[in-house]
Scaffold this active site. Structure first.
Site, short mmCIF file in Angstrom:
data_model
loop_
_atom_site.label_atom_id
_atom_site.label_comp_id
_atom_site.label_asym_id
_atom_site.label_seq_id
_atom_site.Cartn_x
_atom_site.Cartn_y
_atom_site.Cartn_z
CG HIS A 288 -69.15 105.69 -2.63
ND1 HIS A 288 -68.25 104.71 -2.96
CD2 HIS A 288 -70.22 105.52 -3.46
CE1 HIS A 288 -68.76 103.98 -3.95
NE2 HIS A 288 -69.95 104.45 -4.26
CG ASP B 6 -65.49 110.80 -3.58
OD1 ASP B 6 -65.62 111.03 -4.81
OD2 ASP B 6 -66.04 109.84 -3.01
CD GLN C 268 -73.03 111.16 -6.98
OE1 GLN C 268 -73.79 111.81 -7.70
NE2 GLN C 268 -72.91 109.86 -7.10
CB CYS D 104 -71.35 102.21 -2.39
SG CYS D 104 -71.38 100.95 -3.67
C1 PLP Z 1 -69.44 109.97 -3.70
C2 PLP Z 1 -68.91 108.83 -4.52
N1 PLP Z 1 -67.64 108.45 -4.35
C3 PLP Z 1 -67.10 107.45 -5.07
C4 PLP Z 1 -67.83 106.77 -6.01
C5 PLP Z 1 -67.17 105.66 -6.76
O1 PLP Z 1 -67.12 105.92 -8.12
P1 PLP Z 1 -66.52 104.75 -9.07
O2 PLP Z 1 -67.37 103.54 -8.82
O3 PLP Z 1 -66.68 105.26 -10.44
O4 PLP Z 1 -65.12 104.54 -8.65
C6 PLP Z 1 -69.18 107.14 -6.21
C7 PLP Z 1 -70.06 106.44 -7.18
O5 PLP Z 1 -70.32 105.28 -7.14
C8 PLP Z 1 -69.71 108.19 -5.45
O6 PLP Z 1 -70.98 108.56 -5.61
#
Ligand code: PLP
Ligand code: PLP
Lengths: 408, 159, 408, 159
Positions: free
Chosen positions: C123, C201, C204, C365
């Site tokens: 992401h 991370d 998910q 993203c």
């Molecule tokens: C794998 C992953 N990493 C990071 C994020 C970022 O999360 P957030 O927007 O809550 O910071 C997301 C979701 O958008 C995600 O699916």
């Protein structure tokens, strides 16, 4: 609408919750204010009927959530009379807003030889980020003196700007300890005349005064939602678009980019550039409701109520034997830090709590200011919200007299 | 309504002996010939103390004194501590500290060995602090500082 | 407690809100999940009965709020089996958590010649902060390949670790596009053998699997509240205490300092060191309620439900003519990105919305991942929550068939 | 239930002419001898197009063509745009763009000068997009790109 504080109090569910069997007398609104039902309901409604992630979905629920989030931005812009809603960046709180400027403007736009000028009355949130900038990039930190009455020493300010080497003046619009309101228009004129930009920390001011960033003429302004009767987790950085446009991003991630490849990413335009990741959507909706709530009562009415309350408190507290008030500024808001001769602030706070009174004890994240006034042991602080009544002030004054006896 | 009733059950915390030691802390002085000193800080509220220990040749605490600033609870606790640790070995003093922290946090002291009973009795007036979570630190700062002094450290923090 | 999805759905008020006159079929939980009543109520209760600023007051209301905030930290620690609650830092979201590590560990602990190793399936939140670190301090960015089936290329990972110059491996525990679950224990063993630390991370993963950071053995783990049925405005960084202890602060301000003077400030211990300013108190309470809610249902039950749902969806979606699924990993969670031959993802999303179905369209993203698979125009994505039913999957599959006809 | 009913009032947006232009965009080619080209990006959804303009000696648009990828709405809008701007002066084309953006955002076009009426009529099938706020950008990307090409800029973004 006329200002009826007793009717207003009914908007705040927590105010009818007794503490230790006594009515709650909440005099710590300067640390964080209580929430009206309108805010609670708006957040509930968002989660029950209109929630989805923003800026990402082509489906209606996401559009609704996006509209609500952007409507909050618009409401903030109007609230501080910002010319353009794109100048409003949502942050977690004031602290993050100031850090954002220290990073993106401080490290990305300012030269390392440009100084930052703060004052002795700042909250740690407006000290530490600049110390970190100094230690990281070398930007000198200058500190404007505060007079014995607790006001900015304007001569010292002028002297410290004189050599033209200050890049940014960063000052509290209103002190969270002394209650002092800074003469911001004069500061801005002076700073700009010497080539410095101005950031104002409006965490306290925005709760007590009508703020007009266009009229003030400052370059950055920030505040925090939870002191303005809104939820935690949301704050605001306002900056002139021409400044924001020049600033590199602060945090990297989704929504702040235009395109991403492993070699190179390009940044979105402000405000998106500064809002990496999923923002505080529900909290933006709550902040919007808080602003609507305050607007419905009317800033002029709130100001008038508080002015009367401040005058009343000045008289009442002056009558308490052994009480020394910190700061005697002409222009002040409803924040009173004080020492009570033989009672340590912490003991006092514990004692008053049993009488239902919530006040803060300590240095209120303004340690240098307490050092400046020789009060390293801290002070007790009573701070008012729009729901504070003269009767509560009387009750506080009476309790202080009793507390003094208790510790005699 | 007297101050007592007005402030509810506050006498649980502020017993006369606490108020007395808070007002007039015992052993509140600098020991110029201390064998060991350390500084204790409670940064959140600005409490700060300096503790001085003088040892006997065979390793007992000959004298204990302190200086500093703080609320009634922290001053009283430091005052009572300097009184109770005199004549103790470092091990005994540390055991007392552990027992006292239990007392301050829970109001009870299941770990109290019978050998500590006398000393603990003098400290029980502080047991009321367990009902005031934000004030427990005030009561334990002196003991943290003592541990630091015994361990040869220069600073302690009750964070 | 047996898992009854229809009873569970009643816990989510929004699910009974029709969209365009049709029942809401919310298949965008991977972007952000809906909130159960338990979360909404916990936040309301906090604001109505137990609100004050934390860590600051000696009065009972503030102690109650502080206890609630710290209890949330404890609940998070237990939820991911962290050995010590002090290892849990609250952030705004995953994005901020990763940026925090990129700043404090990346700039404060890593040497500029140490590389960061990510993968093609990340992401943007786990790409851009490392690019910014590279551009700022020079740390090379290495990218592990992803196989055609959408899994980490473990050989490539080993090869890119081989020279021992990687300081940090930063990987998604579960892909938000492919659904792939990373074999994290193997990755950690490999990375540690080559002297690299590991950040996962879990944005998910944490929603779909029981996560045990102690068993995984990683160094940092992060997730975001709003995907775990909690509020926006709160996320989590977990880090081993020995690492957090070495890290300089990220943001400066109140509550993260031990003492402040203009010359020098000293930092508080973790986690306070990394939580400058007023934290997201109400949101922490909401996240706690979300964790309690998930725990009450039970992660094993949720996993079992989702596994069955994933198998069902695999079959159903494979039957849709013209549909190409992105990623065919063995070990996958309830996230399905796909292309439908003649329908552009955005048109598809708009169309399905009118049938009450919320799916996302775009690159989620994860632009580099879409480039990797030659799908620059993006994909459509359906992602499941614990409230998703097999009937909803059937309805989606049927709607996709109709949509294909619509655009034929 | 037919696709039409199933998807509600979607024919407002996806009128036959849109679907047709979306599927088979007109002027979908590269103009090798273009006088002016520019690129348009809608980064959020990955839409991207390149626009080519060929001018007559007296400054009218002689030919307009485009290439790229995007949803039916953006492809159809670009296709219809290339058809309508041919023969127009840059000023006329820009006025048309302004009018079109009004139409896309509000469904109405109060600013439409009578002189634009003919051209606007060909664009009205896109007016349904105003009910889909997240899709308005898809419809306006081509016109942003046209403005950039006319202004001599190389890139446009519909953010
Ligand atoms: C794998 C992953 N990493 C990071 C994020 C970022 O999360 P957030 O927007 O809550 O910071 C997301 C979701 O958008 C995600 O699916
Ligand atoms: C003047 C001032 N500045 C900054 C802050 C920091 O606000 P926050 O903790 O919401 O970031 C406060 C309040 O604590 C304040 O009173």
């Amino acid at each position: 609408m006329s200002f009826d504080v007793h009717r207003i109090r009914q908007d705040f569910p927590i105010l009818s919750q007794p503490q230790h069997g006594k009515p709650l007398v909440f005099l710590d609104s300067g640390a964080s204010a209580q929430k009206p039902r309108a805010v609670i309901d708006a957040m509930t409604r968002c989660m029950e009927t209109a929630y989805a992630n923003v800026h990402r979905g082509a489906y209606r629920l996401s559009e609704v959530a996006t509209d609500a989030y952007e409507a909050a931005r618009g409401a903030v812009a109007r609230f501080i009379n910002a010319p353009d809603a794109r100048e409003v960046v949502f942050t977690r709180n004031s602290t993050e807003a100031i850090n954002l400027v220290a990073h993106s403007w401080g490290r990305g736009v300012m030269r390392p030889d440009q100084a930052v000028l703060i004052s002795e009355l700042e909250h740690h949130a407006n000290i530490v980020p600049w110390q970190m900038l100094r230690d990281d990039r070398g930007n000198p930190l200058r500190v404007c003196r505060v007079t014995d009455s607790g006001e900015l020493d304007m001569e010292d300010l002028a002297a410290k700007l004189a050599d033209g080497k200050v890049g940014l003046v960063a000052l509290a619009h209103m002190s969270n300890v002394l209650g002092t309101v800074t003469p911001v228009e004069r500061v801005v004129a002076l700073a700009h005349a010497h080539g410095a930009k101005v950031l104002l920390d409006g965490s306290q001011a925005v709760v007590h005064r009508r703020v007009d960033v266009a009229a003030i003429g400052c370059d950055f302004y920030c505040f925090t939602g939870h002191k303005l009767y809104g939820p935690t987790g949301i704050g605001v950085l306002w900056g002139k678009l021409e400044h924001l446009d020049r600033m590199p991003p602060f945090l990297g991630g989704g929504d702040m980019i235009e395109s991403v490849s492993f070699e190179k990413s390009t940044w979105a335009k402000p405000p998106a550039r500064f809002e990496a990741g999923t923002p505080a959507i529900i909290e933006a909706v709550g902040l919007h409701a808080a602003i609507d709530y305050v607007n419905a009562i009317g800033m002029p009415a709130i100001e008038a109520h508080e002015r009367a309350l401040v005058d009343h408190a000045m008289r009442k507290l002056s009558d308490v034997p052994g009480l020394t008030l910190l700061g005697r500024a002409q222009d002040r808001g409803g924040v009173f830090a004080f020492a009570l001769d033989n009672a340590h602030p912490h003991d006092l706070s514990t004692l008053l709590d049993r009488a239902g009174i919530c006040i803060r004890a300590g240095r209120h994240c303004a340690e240098p200011l307490h050092t400046r006034f020789g009060l390293e042991q801290g002070t007790a602080r009573a701070s008012f919200g729009l729901y504070t009544t003269p009767e509560e002030v009387d009750y506080l004054a009476g309790a202080l007299v009793k507390a003094r006896e208790f510790f005699a | 309504m007297s101050g007592n009733d007005f402030f509810g059950d506050l006498r649980d915390l502020y017993q006369e002996v606490i108020l007395d030691h808070g007002r007039k802390p015992r052993n509140f002085r600098r020991l110029e010939d201390a064998d060991s000193t350390s500084r204790g800080d409670n940064p959140m509220c600005g409490d700060r103390m300096e503790l001085f220990l003088k040892m006997t040749p065979d390793g007992h605490i000959a004298d204990a004194a302190f200086q500093g600033r703080g609320c009634a609870v922290s001053m009283a606790s430091a005052s009572l501590m300097t009184e109770t640790v005199k004549g103790k070995t470092p091990q005994e003093a540390q055991a007392l500290g552990t027992a006292f922290r239990d007392l301050a946090m829970t109001g009870q002291c299941p770990t109290c060995a019978a050998s500590l009973e006398d000393a603990m009795e003098r400290l029980t007036p502080l047991s009321g602090v367990h009902e005031f979570p934000s004030r427990v630190k005030c009561a334990t700062l002196a003991w943290h500082t003592l541990n630091a002094a015994l361990a040869g450290a220069k600073e302690a923090s009750s964070e």
